[in-house]
Design a protein around this motif. Structure first.
Motif, short mmCIF file in Angstrom:
data_model
loop_
_atom_site.label_atom_id
_atom_site.label_comp_id
_atom_site.label_asym_id
_atom_site.label_seq_id
_atom_site.Cartn_x
_atom_site.Cartn_y
_atom_site.Cartn_z
N UNK A 5 -2.86 5.84 -0.05
CA UNK A 5 -1.91 4.29 0.21
C UNK A 5 -2.67 3.01 -0.81
N UNK A 6 -1.88 2.11 -1.09
CA UNK A 6 -2.54 0.99 -1.49
C UNK A 6 -3.17 0.28 0.03
N UNK A 7 -4.92 -0.06 0.14
CA UNK A 7 -4.80 -0.97 1.19
C UNK A 7 -4.60 -2.15 1.66
N UNK A 8 -4.66 -3.19 0.13
CA UNK A 8 -4.34 -4.48 0.23
C UNK A 8 -2.86 -4.43 -0.04
N UNK A 9 -1.76 -5.68 0.19
CA UNK A 9 -0.83 -5.79 -1.39
C UNK A 9 -0.82 -6.09 -1.98
N UNK A 10 -0.46 -5.88 -3.03
CA UNK A 10 -0.95 -6.62 -4.32
C UNK A 10 -0.16 -7.93 -4.73
N UNK A 38 2.95 12.62 -9.42
CA UNK A 38 2.31 13.53 -9.42
C UNK A 38 1.48 12.15 -8.49
N UNK A 39 1.62 10.64 -8.29
CA UNK A 39 0.49 10.17 -7.56
C UNK A 39 1.29 10.17 -5.43
N UNK A 40 2.28 10.67 -5.24
CA UNK A 40 2.57 11.09 -4.56
C UNK A 40 2.64 12.35 -4.02
N UNK A 41 2.80 13.16 -4.90
CA UNK A 41 3.52 15.09 -4.43
C UNK A 41 2.37 15.81 -4.61
N UNK A 42 1.08 14.78 -6.06
CA UNK A 42 0.83 16.06 -6.13
C UNK A 42 1.07 17.05 -7.57
N UNK A 43 0.24 17.84 -8.20
CA UNK A 43 1.17 18.55 -9.28
C UNK A 43 1.99 19.90 -8.80
N UNK A 44 1.58 20.24 -7.63
CA UNK A 44 1.96 21.48 -7.35
C UNK A 44 3.54 21.27 -7.05
N UNK A 93 0.66 9.90 4.98
CA UNK A 93 1.30 10.37 6.44
C UNK A 93 0.75 9.26 7.02
N UNK A 94 1.72 8.49 8.00
CA UNK A 94 1.40 7.41 8.97
C UNK A 94 0.81 7.74 10.16
N UNK A 95 0.32 8.12 11.14
CA UNK A 95 -0.17 9.04 12.15
C UNK A 95 0.06 7.65 13.02
N UNK A 113 6.92 -3.20 -0.52
CA UNK A 113 6.10 -1.95 -0.95
C UNK A 113 5.07 -1.37 -0.41
N UNK A 114 4.59 -2.29 0.25
CA UNK A 114 2.69 -1.73 0.77
C UNK A 114 3.58 -0.61 1.98
N UNK A 115 4.12 -1.46 3.19
CA UNK A 115 4.68 -0.70 3.94
C UNK A 115 5.48 0.99 3.60
N UNK A 116 5.98 1.08 2.48
CA UNK A 116 6.45 2.39 2.12
C UNK A 116 5.57 2.64 1.59
N UNK A 117 4.29 2.67 0.77
CA UNK A 117 4.06 2.95 0.31
C UNK A 117 2.25 4.06 1.38
#
Length: 756
Positions: A5-10, A38-44, A93-95, A113-117
């Motif tokens: 996920x992004x570390x900073x807010x765009x 692909x960014x969120x889940x990967x190919x498989x 994951x948010x732990x 946006x940042x929170x959801x990412x």
């Protein structure tokens, strides 16, 4: 491979502005879908999930409520549906470590946006009184905390039980049962903010607050009017139905203040020809002034009445009530007033009339562009008048089609999530469970905020959603939420509501649609109802994001046991073990769900009965379909002001922000923009690319300001502007609501522009 996920807010107020697009979907949509997935889940994982979306043996898309036909494509999803799935099935994951590193005050500075990412929440977390950050908590302790607060209330009506449209039928039924057994009808839901106006108008006029058409009806229509709706972004799979209707000879009229790419041309990604060339959809575009729809339909109705042989007199005589009073009102419709209200010219309206008179089967579809005004209910009643005149309800290829937004918002209402329940529903519920439900009405969304603000409500429990981000008058709403003793959110991911808390707060992580749900009774499934009344099963196929997650039915069942204790004879533990036992109870309480378990086991599910559609029977107070004759209303615009509508970008679903682009409108890399007609901008001295504050004006005299918006010259209707929510929710007064439905009037906000 999935990315972090992004570390900073765009930055969100300096977008690149590209040319407006004139077609939707096609290769760009496919490419964007695959990139996000692909960014969120990967190919498989992308293949695992997307091939199961909206399949008969798969899971229901957590996006919109558009129905599926009996024949399914291998890829039965749209671009925005794929984004919704990717956000839920993400590997991020948010732990508890995340919460330890991010105080609530820090979360409050972050964008949606940042929170959801950040990803899926993995454990229950608790914000104790006086603490500055959430900490891990056991499920047992979480339920104890909620029970402590609920049982300490001086009245059950000091509790609020909010429901998002993502909630399954089973979880919704249990939640309303818990609330009523506890002693309150305070069951606000997201429908209060969207199609409540539709339900109010349709219940009065045709006897049922739902649409009357099926997919097959759309395919058979001669004329489809799409009013106040942008299916290319909000319901993209609807474009396939419109394409099929066009191929069968239908004409389409679109009525909207903004031109929308999806209604101009649809490049269907399911076919090579569709990808390359696409199909033109709209035959006539009525670029209406915001809020002018009632005036338009009233004038069309006058002209239908005056056209020889145009009224279906047999249908009117046999099936309707109030015709003569309506005719008197319609004949008074004035051309000059209509042209002022709509911003249209006479020739265009006459062209629309000719298409109406040439059609034997007409459907009117609509969404928030009709439902979020002060006069929304009479506007939708006028649409019903329009259809009744020519007998266009209760026959194939014709009817009303309110297009719902969230995937089970209609099902939740069917299950009893309603602050003003019908006595017959409560009677059936009481007989089935041996309880005594309260009969007085509860709070809807707006009245819930007012109750929190005024200290009349003290505990807020939300089953999904982003209440703070979705509601109007942001400053008032946030201050009201902070007055609560306890706020609780059942969630899959972070959103703004988690940063605006009561004295104490809990976040309870739950399974999503994509997750396998295994209980003591074995693998479970849930059900949903789509926008056209089809009920079907949804089965997740992924391992849950964490071993600490509970399903929504399990959360409600365990909470009920903690709150109601041994005095409750409701078999909450059995409900958690086996959702089939919940459906058995639903079948005996909710009409149309008889033999629920057997019928929903059939591939594709079943369709609920609809008396106007199925029998031309109208269960209204008069026993007939009701014509209505409300005075014509439309927003008046003071000089030097514009009428603002709040809307979604293409990278957005409700308050979930997937990205910072609005591809079809040419906005890239930003959200704090306001679209203004170039001529209006010139008159107001607003240069393209300049920055302005938006200040709304309301009769209470309170200043509501949204600062720092980039002006984008855009082909909106004259006198109208548009900007994205939730950023502009701050401009919508809490008390500015639709008559009858009390829906926030987010589509007609008078604003002025001030240079910072």
């Amino acid at each position: 491979m999935a990315t972090k996920p992004p570390t900073g807010d765009p930055v969100q107020d300096a977008p690149q502005i590209d040319p407006v697009q004139h077609s939707a979907a096609g290769l760009p949509a496919v490419a964007h879908t695959l990139r996000i997935a692909q960014q969120q889940m990967g190919v498989r994982r992308t293949a695992q999930t997307l091939l199961k979306v909206n399949q008969k043996d798969g899971f229901d898309c957590p996006g919109c409520a558009w129905p599926e036909g009996d024949e399914r494509h291998t890829a039965e999803f749209c671009e925005n549906g794929a984004k919704a799935v990717a956000e839920e099935a993400t590997l991020r994951r948010v732990t508890p470590d995340f919460f330890a590193a991010h105080p609530v005050a820090d979360l409050g500075t972050r964008s949606g946006y940042w929170l959801g990412q950040q990803g899926r929440i993995t454990q229950p977390v608790y914000l104790p009184e006086g603490a500055d950050r959430y900490e891990a908590v056991t499920w047992e302790r979480a339920f104890e905390i909620i029970a402590e607060e609920l049982t300490a209330l001086s009245s059950p009506d000091e509790a609020l039980f909010y429901t998002s449209g993502r909630t399954s039928n089973e979880a919704a039924f249990l939640l309303q049962l818990l609330a009523r057994e506890f002693g309150t009808n305070n069951l606000p839901d997201c429908s209060n903010m969207c199609h409540e106006s539709s339900g109010s108008a349709l219940t009065e006029t045709i006897g049922i607050g739902k649409g009357s058409v099926s997919l097959e009806d759309l395919h058979q229509a001669d004329l489809i009017i799409v009013a106040g709706q942008n299916p290319g972004t909000n319901h993209p799979r609807m474009l396939s139905a419109l394409e099929q209707a066009k191929a069968a000879g239908a004409k389409i009229i679109s009525v909207n203040p903004l031109p929308e790419a999806g209604l101009e041309r649809f490049k269907n990604p399911q076919t090579a020809r569709g990808m390359l060339k696409g199909a033109a959809l709209t035959d006539l575009f009525l670029q209406i002034r915001i809020g002018g729809d009632q005036a338009l339909f009233r004038l069309l109705n006058k002209m239908i009445i005056e056209a020889d042989g145009a009224v279906d007199t047999g249908f009117v005589a046999e099936h309707t009530h109030g015709y003569e009073e309506f005719v008197q009102a319609a004949r008074a419709a004035d051309w000059d007033e209509t042209l002022t209200a709509t911003g249209l010219d006479r020739a265009t309206i006459e062209q629309a009339l000719s298409m109406v008179l040439a059609s034997e089967r007409t459907i009117v579809c609509w969404a928030m562009g009709l439902t979020q005004h002060k006069h929304s209910v009479p506007t939708i009643r006028e649409v019903v008048n329009f259809l009744l005149l020519r007998g266009n309800i209760g026959r194939p290829g014709a009817g009303v089609c309110p297009v719902r937004g969230h995937s089970n918002v209609q099902g939740d209402r069917t299950m009893g999530i309603f602050e003003r329940p019908a006595p017959a529903f409560l009677d059936a519920l009481d007989r089935e469970f041996g309880i005594t439900s309260p009969r007085h009405h509860g709070y809807d969304v707006v009245r819930s905020i007012q109750a929190l603000r005024d200290g009349d409500a003290k505990v807020f429990f939300a089953m999904g959603g982003n209440f703070v981000g979705a509601t109007p008058d942001t400053a008032v709403t946030e201050a009201a939420m902070r007055r609560a003793r306890l706020t609780v959110h059942v969630s899959t991911k972070l959103n703004r509501s988690h940063a605006v808390t009561g004295t104490r707060a809990l976040i309870l992580p739950t399974l999503g649609r994509t997750d396998k749900d295994v209980q003591a009774g074995g693998k479970q499934f849930v059900t949903v109802e789509d926008s056209m009344g089809m009920v079907h099963a949804s089965r997740g196929n992924l391992a849950p994001a964490s071993l600490h997650l509970l399903s929504e039915p399990a959360i409600v069942a365990r909470l009920a046991r903690a709150v109601l204790g041994p005095a409750s004879t409701t078999p909450w533990e059995d409900f958690e073990k086996d959702y089939g036992t919940i459906r058995d109870r639903i079948s005996r309480v909710v009409p149309g769900f008889e033999d629920f378990n057997a019928r929903v086991a059939r591939p594709g599910g079943f369709t609920l009965p609809h008396a106007p559609r199925d029998e031309r029977r109208f269960p209204t107070a008069t026993g007939k379909a009701n014509f209505t004759a409300a005075p014509v209303e439309y927003p008046e615009l003071p000089e030097g002001r514009l009428l603002l509508q709040t809307l979604r970008s293409h990278d957005q679903y409700n308050t979930t922000i997937y990205g910072l682009d609005d591809r079809y409108r040419g906005i890239k890399g930003g959200r704090r923009i306001v679209m203004v007609n170039p001529q209006d901008a010139q008159d107001l001295g607003l240069a393209d690319g300049s920055y302005t504050d938006l200040v709304s004006e309301w009769k209470d005299g309170v200043e509501r300001r949204a600062p720092g918006f980039r002006v984008v010259h855009y082909p909106t209707a004259r006198g109208c502007a548009a900007a994205y929510y939730p950023e502009t929710n701050v401009l919508v007064p809490l008390d500015a609501t639709a008559d009858t439905s009390n829906t926030p009037a987010s589509k007609s906000v008078v604003v002025r522009f001030e240079t910072p």
